[in-house]
Design an enzyme around this catalytic site. Structure first.
Site, PDB file in Angstrom:
ATOM      1  N   ASP A  53       0.808  -1.229   0.000  1.00  0.00           N
ATOM      2  CA  ASP A  53       0.000   0.000   0.000  1.00  0.00           C
ATOM      3  C   ASP A  53       0.842   1.281   0.000  1.00  0.00           C
ATOM      4  O   ASP A  53       0.296   2.370   0.140  1.00  0.00           O
ATOM      5  CB  ASP A  53      -0.956  -0.007   1.203  1.00  0.00           C
ATOM      6  CG  ASP A  53      -0.243  -0.201   2.525  1.00  0.00           C
ATOM      7  OD1 ASP A  53       0.920  -0.661   2.521  1.00  0.00           O
ATOM      8  OD2 ASP A  53      -0.845   0.096   3.573  1.00  0.00           O
ATOM      9  N   GLU A 105      11.842  -3.826  12.063  1.00  0.00           N
ATOM     10  CA  GLU A 105      12.949  -3.226  11.305  1.00  0.00           C
ATOM     11  C   GLU A 105      14.226  -3.257  12.131  1.00  0.00           C
ATOM     12  O   GLU A 105      15.286  -3.683  11.670  1.00  0.00           O
ATOM     13  CB  GLU A 105      12.632  -1.756  10.950  1.00  0.00           C
ATOM     14  CG  GLU A 105      11.396  -1.565  10.071  1.00  0.00           C
ATOM     15  CD  GLU A 105      10.112  -1.389  10.856  1.00  0.00           C
ATOM     16  OE1 GLU A 105      10.115  -1.670  12.089  1.00  0.00           O
ATOM     17  OE2 GLU A 105       9.091  -0.989  10.267  1.00  0.00           O
TER      18      GLU A 105
END
Ligand code: UGA
Ligand code: MN
Length: 433
Positions: A259, A342
């Protein structure tokens, strides 16, 4: 709960640096730091995350104990029963989390409960992964109006897209595909968060002509119940596993959610990555941006409104990794730990600040936006099946909308389909029969 999901940690995280910082992170978490609105929430205690309902009962139970002493005995018994239930039903990880020991490989992670938790969530890559289809040849003759041969032997970008079934899935992937169609030497790894293979998606991916691999890599069911759930982690882990199984050590890895919005210049920038490159991402949390701080061409710090003790407070879309560099770290990992994916991934590949290559004109440009699509339920339209035959286009149209998960026709449910002619609503029978 399938025990395969609870494979013991046979490989510890490759954390080259001191463990103190790991402990710091856990302390930060315990202080209930919250990721700002719009970003993923921080990690949550294991029991809350994975056994939400039993523990919710426990919490309610202890409140009642304080108030009405006569309920004490049954409640203690209930508590013991629940612990025993969890112990025998959910296996090793629950035992660990309950501090009952016997947690297999995870137990040697650390004595500290939160540390063990981290170990469980970062267990070695061993995902449920089905290869649905693959297209290894680039069927495009031209990219950006240049014949394919002009791109020579540029390193391949492995663009990893986690995706999941919802109304917006097909339009998102269509939009992303039309960006990627302009990018030469790219392999699109689409990992779908669903049990089986989506045949419609197979055909769609094949049709684009971009080299691709379509994986089905569902989120383990215990994590799906967690709030927040680790979105896109099972699929990214599956993609890492796929890269490793094929021993791909030449090329660039980039995690590109379905997205986001990607500027074509991003691809030329990340293609030069020697080890790890970083760049700002637009639309992140409170500052509207997250990215490195650069001085004299070197990354010296980070700007991000949600720190939470992360050494690498960057967005998933804000870095790229050279596969040859990554290959030096066999324990590459991404934990099922919302908000910390991350950071922990970059720790697992032993990153050092002085190694980071700033991109995007020394991190002054935004080449990727963390756009988000509003999620809405798929529509149901009342349109009697007798009209959905070959007499009009509507039968084929609604069959395809249903396959895509966008809308479906029903004989009995939803608002009645309004059909009109010359600005006037007309009976279905007059127009469709
Ligand atoms: C942010 C981060 O950018 C993601 O990298 C991170 O995985 C996510 O938060 C998180 O930790 O929850 P955000 O835009 O908030 O992303 O989340 P989504 O776009 O809903 O999900 C990230 C990716 O995972 C998307 O590509 C999405 O298709 C996929 N996803 C989401 C799944 O595969 N399964 C899900 O159940 C939900
Ligand atoms: Mn997103």
């Amino acid at each position: 709960m399938p025990s395969a999901y609870y494979a013991p940690l046979d490989q510890p995280l490759t954390s080259t640096d001191d463990d103190d910082e790991e402990a710091d992170i856990e302390r930060h978490q315990q202080q209930h730091q919250r990721r700002p609105k719009g970003a993923a929430a921080p990690s949550i205690p294991f029991l809350e995350a994975h056994h939400h309902s039993p523990m919710a009962h426990l919490r309610v139970a202890s409140g009642v104990v304080g108030g009405r002493r006569r309920c004490l005995l049954p409640l203690v018994l209930a508590l013991l029963f629940l612990i025993a239930f969890c112990y025998f039903t959910f296996g090793a990880d629950t035992r660990l989390a309950l501090g009952l020991g016997g947690g297999g490989g995870g137990s040697d992670d650390s004595d500290d409960g939160m540390h063990s938790l981290d170990g469980i969530l970062s267990r070695a890559l061993n995902e449920t992964l089905h290869l649905c289809s693959e297209g290894l040849f680039d069927q495009r003759l031209y990219v950006q109006d240049k014949p394919m041969e002009e791109y020579g032997n540029l390193p391949i970008i492995y663009f990893v897209t986690p995706t999941y079934p919802r109304r917006e899935q097909i339009p998102e992937l269509t939009r992303l595909a039309h960006t990627l169609l302009h990018v030469p030497r790219l392999h699109w790894l689409v990992a779908n968060d669903q049990e089986g293979c989506n045949v419609f998606m197979d055909l769609m991916l094949k049709g684009f002509g971009i080299p691709y691999t379509h994986l089905a890599s569902p989120m383990p069911s215990n994590f799906r119940k967690a709030k927040p759930a680790p979105r896109g982690v099972a699929n990214r882990r599956a993609a890492l596993q796929w890269l490793r199984q094929r021993n791909l050590t030449n090329g660039i890895l980039y995690f590109g959610d379905d997205d986001n919005t990607y500027d074509l210049r991003l691809f030329s920038e990340i293609r030069q990555t020697q080890r790890v490159s970083m760049f700002p991402v637009g639309f992140i949390a409170d500052y509207g941006v997250s990215g490195p701080v650069v001085r004299k061409g070197k990354v010296v710090a980070f700007l991000d409104s949600w720190l939470a003790g992360r050494r690498w407070p960057v967005d998933m879309a804000g870095f790229a990794v050279n596969l040859q560099y990554m290959a030096q770290f066999p324990n590459v990992n991404m934990p099922y730990k919302p908000g910390f994916e991350e950071d922990r991934f970059l720790r697992s590949i032993g990153l050092r600040l002085d190694q980071i290559e700033p991109r995007g004109n020394n991190c002054t440009e935004i080449l990727v936006w963390h756009t988000q699509t509003k999620s809405k339920k798929a529509a149901v339209v009342r349109l009697e099946s007798e009209y959905l035959d070959g007499r009009s286009n509507l039968g084929a149209l609604f069959r395809s909308l249903k396959i895509m998960g966008v809308a479906s026709a029903s004989d009995t449910e939803g608002p009645k389909a309004l059909i009109s002619k010359n600005g006037k609503a007309a009976a279905h029978s007059t127009i469709l029969s």
